[in-house]
Design a protein around this motif. Structure first.
Motif, PDB file in Angstrom:
ATOM      1  N   ARG A 134      44.546  39.884  35.399  1.00  0.00           N
ATOM      2  CA  ARG A 134      43.199  40.262  35.827  1.00  0.00           C
ATOM      3  C   ARG A 134      43.275  40.836  37.235  1.00  0.00           C
ATOM      4  N   PRO A 135      43.340  42.172  37.373  1.00  0.00           N
ATOM      5  CA  PRO A 135      43.444  42.792  38.700  1.00  0.00           C
ATOM      6  C   PRO A 135      42.357  42.324  39.667  1.00  0.00           C
ATOM      7  N   ALA A 136      41.162  42.034  39.131  1.00  0.00           N
ATOM      8  CA  ALA A 136      40.076  41.583  40.010  1.00  0.00           C
ATOM      9  C   ALA A 136      40.422  40.256  40.673  1.00  0.00           C
ATOM     10  N   ILE A 158      43.319  39.404  41.826  1.00  0.00           N
ATOM     11  CA  ILE A 158      44.169  39.701  42.985  1.00  0.00           C
ATOM     12  C   ILE A 158      43.306  40.085  44.175  1.00  0.00           C
ATOM     13  N   GLU A 159      42.346  40.979  43.948  1.00  0.00           N
ATOM     14  CA  GLU A 159      41.452  41.395  45.024  1.00  0.00           C
ATOM     15  C   GLU A 159      40.581  40.231  45.495  1.00  0.00           C
ATOM     16  N   GLN A 160      40.124  39.395  44.549  1.00  0.00           N
ATOM     17  CA  GLN A 160      39.302  38.236  44.916  1.00  0.00           C
ATOM     18  C   GLN A 160      40.074  37.295  45.831  1.00  0.00           C
ATOM     19  N   LEU A 161      41.348  37.029  45.509  1.00  0.00           N
ATOM     20  CA  LEU A 161      42.142  36.130  46.340  1.00  0.00           C
ATOM     21  C   LEU A 161      42.394  36.739  47.718  1.00  0.00           C
ATOM     22  N   ALA A 162      42.591  38.069  47.761  1.00  0.00           N
ATOM     23  CA  ALA A 162      42.793  38.742  49.050  1.00  0.00           C
ATOM     24  C   ALA A 162      41.557  38.598  49.932  1.00  0.00           C
ATOM     25  N   VAL A 163      40.380  38.779  49.328  1.00  0.00           N
ATOM     26  CA  VAL A 163      39.122  38.645  50.085  1.00  0.00           C
ATOM     27  C   VAL A 163      38.954  37.206  50.583  1.00  0.00           C
ATOM     28  N   LEU A 164      39.212  36.245  49.724  1.00  0.00           N
ATOM     29  CA  LEU A 164      39.088  34.835  50.123  1.00  0.00           C
ATOM     30  C   LEU A 164      40.079  34.482  51.219  1.00  0.00           C
ATOM     31  N   GLY A 165      41.276  35.059  51.143  1.00  0.00           N
ATOM     32  CA  GLY A 165      42.275  34.822  52.178  1.00  0.00           C
ATOM     33  C   GLY A 165      41.817  35.341  53.533  1.00  0.00           C
ATOM     34  N   ARG A 166      41.178  36.511  53.528  1.00  0.00           N
ATOM     35  CA  ARG A 166      40.653  37.050  54.794  1.00  0.00           C
ATOM     36  C   ARG A 166      39.543  36.161  55.342  1.00  0.00           C
ATOM     37  N   GLN A 167      38.693  35.644  54.467  1.00  0.00           N
ATOM     38  CA  GLN A 167      37.618  34.749  54.915  1.00  0.00           C
ATOM     39  C   GLN A 167      38.187  33.492  55.568  1.00  0.00           C
ATOM     40  N   LEU A 168      39.283  33.004  55.028  1.00  0.00           N
ATOM     41  CA  LEU A 168      39.882  31.770  55.531  1.00  0.00           C
ATOM     42  C   LEU A 168      40.887  32.011  56.642  1.00  0.00           C
TER      43      LEU A 168
END
Length: 491
Positions: free
Chosen positions: A140-142, A144-154
């Motif tokens: 699910r490519p989405a 990967i992007e979701q985890l990247a966004v969450l990583g930036r938030q944290l």
């Protein structure tokens, strides 16, 4: 969470009140109702049967303890069996100093797996440890992007596939990078599927063998009921999971999965997701959950949550003001704003002993909407009126405040009248410990559960007369409070 199960169990246990002894006959009736409640909550059939057999073995013929009626004794037995059914639980992540601990999360699509990775990372970071996330859900490519966004938030590093199509290689590369960069923990977000299939299990088993994670956690959606239990069994057979993270327990989950998963798989629920926000991950405590299921409240969790979410400086200022005999409508509003941080008011009420049935007593009132109406009334007052409403707010001022807040004038009068009693109670609570404060809150319950005392506009009638059903509920509640007071006086 568990509202229907709590209501059904309460009804079943109440049927035994007034009996002198737990006999075969009345136990059959009571336990039949408990069995129905468990099955309606989607508890696995064999789990429900085994649970009831153990309860019956403990309860039938048991001598009723002094000051306890059979219903109270049965509540104690059911509570103990519920705790045994869901626990024990080891909440430690078993992180070791000087080495990188590898945590692997797996689960079906839509279970909240990727968000749970971020929630777990946040918890670990708050412990002062370095953590890295690995985006290995290549299905699910989405994700990967979701985890990247969450990583930036944290502000947590995320290892991305960078074009790789091999999840095993991505996981190995992510773990190697985490070790090079000195991260204490690395969390693998592995692939999910819409349903369990052989390909998924082969992929996860290969990652397990190749990477050798220290802990494997399965993320399951409580909303899926027994499907969550079946998923847990299938994943555990393939991977030998170390714990379950159960998500969406803040929604309309009936609770059967939480009660069944440990008995069916032998693996306990370790954490629960209680919302979509990144901080909404809690330790799962079987004894506290059993208390909430039986309507006994969960003050410990409530206090812990308050310590995390309340502004402690503001709480200290409020405490000092109470000790000096000051409590205004501004203080009251600030107190309610703090309380709102704990989540929906219905959830908060359910965690206070004796208050779990309040929302039902209020006829399904929208407590959040009621609070907004109350804020509107307070905000429409002048600072002086908020400081001394009883003395300053006369009939003309009530009309002006009501117009500004968009409510009826009598609602302003109701708030002023109720505030007088509340102010005295709050000042009396200054300096008290939690136990004494909870006793004060329980004494207030009979006032709060009076439908005619609500601040919001009553639904379905003029608010001037109680319906026959409301009068019956109110009398039942008063009788219950009187019995509780008599027991406390004897104790």
């Amino acid at each position: 969470m568990f509202e229907s199960l709590t209501a059904s169990l309460s009804s079943a246990l109440n049927s035994l009140r007034g009996r002198g002894k737990l006999s075969d006959a009345n136990m059959r009736d009571g336990l039949a109702a408990v069995r129905t409640a468990l099955l309606e909550a989607d508890v696995a059939y064999e789990v429900a049967d085994g649970f009831l057999s153990r309860v019956a073995a403990d309860a039938v013929g048991a001598r009723v303890l002094e000051s306890l009626d059979p219903a109270q004794q049965l509540v104690g037995i059911v509570h103990r069996e519920l705790v045994d059914l869901m626990g024990p639980v080891d909440h430690s992540l078993h992180l070791e100093a000087g080495r990188t601990t590898v945590l692997m999360l797996c689960g079906l699509q839509g279970s909240g797996k990727t968000t749970s990775c971020a929630k777990l990372a946040r918890r670990i970071k708050e412990q002062g440890r370095g953590v890295m996330l690995v985006a290995a859900d290549l299905q699910r490519p989405a994700a990967i992007e979701q985890l990247a966004v969450l990583g930036r938030q944290l502000d947590v590093p995320v290892h991305l596939p960078e074009g790789s199509t091999d999840p095993v290689a991505v996981c190995n590369a992510g773990v190697a990078r985490a070790r090079r960069e000195g991260a204490s923990v690395v969390i693998l977000d592995t692939a999910g599927r819409l349903a369990i299939d052989a390909e998924l299990m082969r992929e996860l088993a290969t990652i397990d063998r190749s990477v050798g994670p220290d802990q494997v956690y399965l993320v399951v959606d409580a909303m899926t009921g027994q499907d969550a239990v079946r998923s847990a069994k299938a994943f555990n057979d393939a991977l030998e999971i170390d714990g379950v993270i159960m998500t969406k327990l803040d929604g309309d989950a009936r609770g059967g999965a939480a009660l069944s998963v440990k008995s069916v798989t032998g693996v306990p629920v370790k954490f629960i997701g209680t919302g979509e926000h990144i901080e909404a991950l809690e330790d799962f405590h079987p004894e506290r959950m059993a208390g909430r299921i039986l309507g006994m409240g969960d003050v410990v969790s409530l206090v812990e949550e308050a310590q995390r979410k309340f502004d402690q400086d503001e709480m200290q200022r409020q405490e000092e003001r109470l000790k000096s005999g000051q409590f205004t409508l501004d203080d009251f509003k600030r107190m309610l704003v703090q309380t709102r941080r704990l989540g929906p008011l219905g959830k908060v009420l359910g965690m206070i002993p004796g208050m779990g049935g309040m929302q039902e007593m209020l006829g399904g009132a929208d407590l959040e909407k009621d609070m907004n109406r109350l804020f509107g009334i307070i905000d429409s007052m002048t600072p002086a009126e908020r400081g001394d409403p009883s003395r300053l707010i006369d009939q003309s001022r009530r009309r002006r405040i009501a117009t500004g807040a968009g409510v009826e004038a009598h609602e302003v009068g109701d708030l002023v009248k109720q505030f007088d009693g509340m102010s005295a109670m709050m000042k009396g609570m200054a300096g008290l410990g939690m136990r004494e404060r909870m006793q004060q809150v329980q004494r207030l319950q009979s006032q709060l559960t009076n439908p005619s005392a609500r601040l919001a506009k009553p639904k379905g009638d003029t608010g001037k007369r109680l319906t026959a059903d409301e009068r019956r509920k109110l009398k039942k509640q008063r009788d219950k409070e009187e019995r509780r007071r008599r027991r406390q006086d004897k104790g």
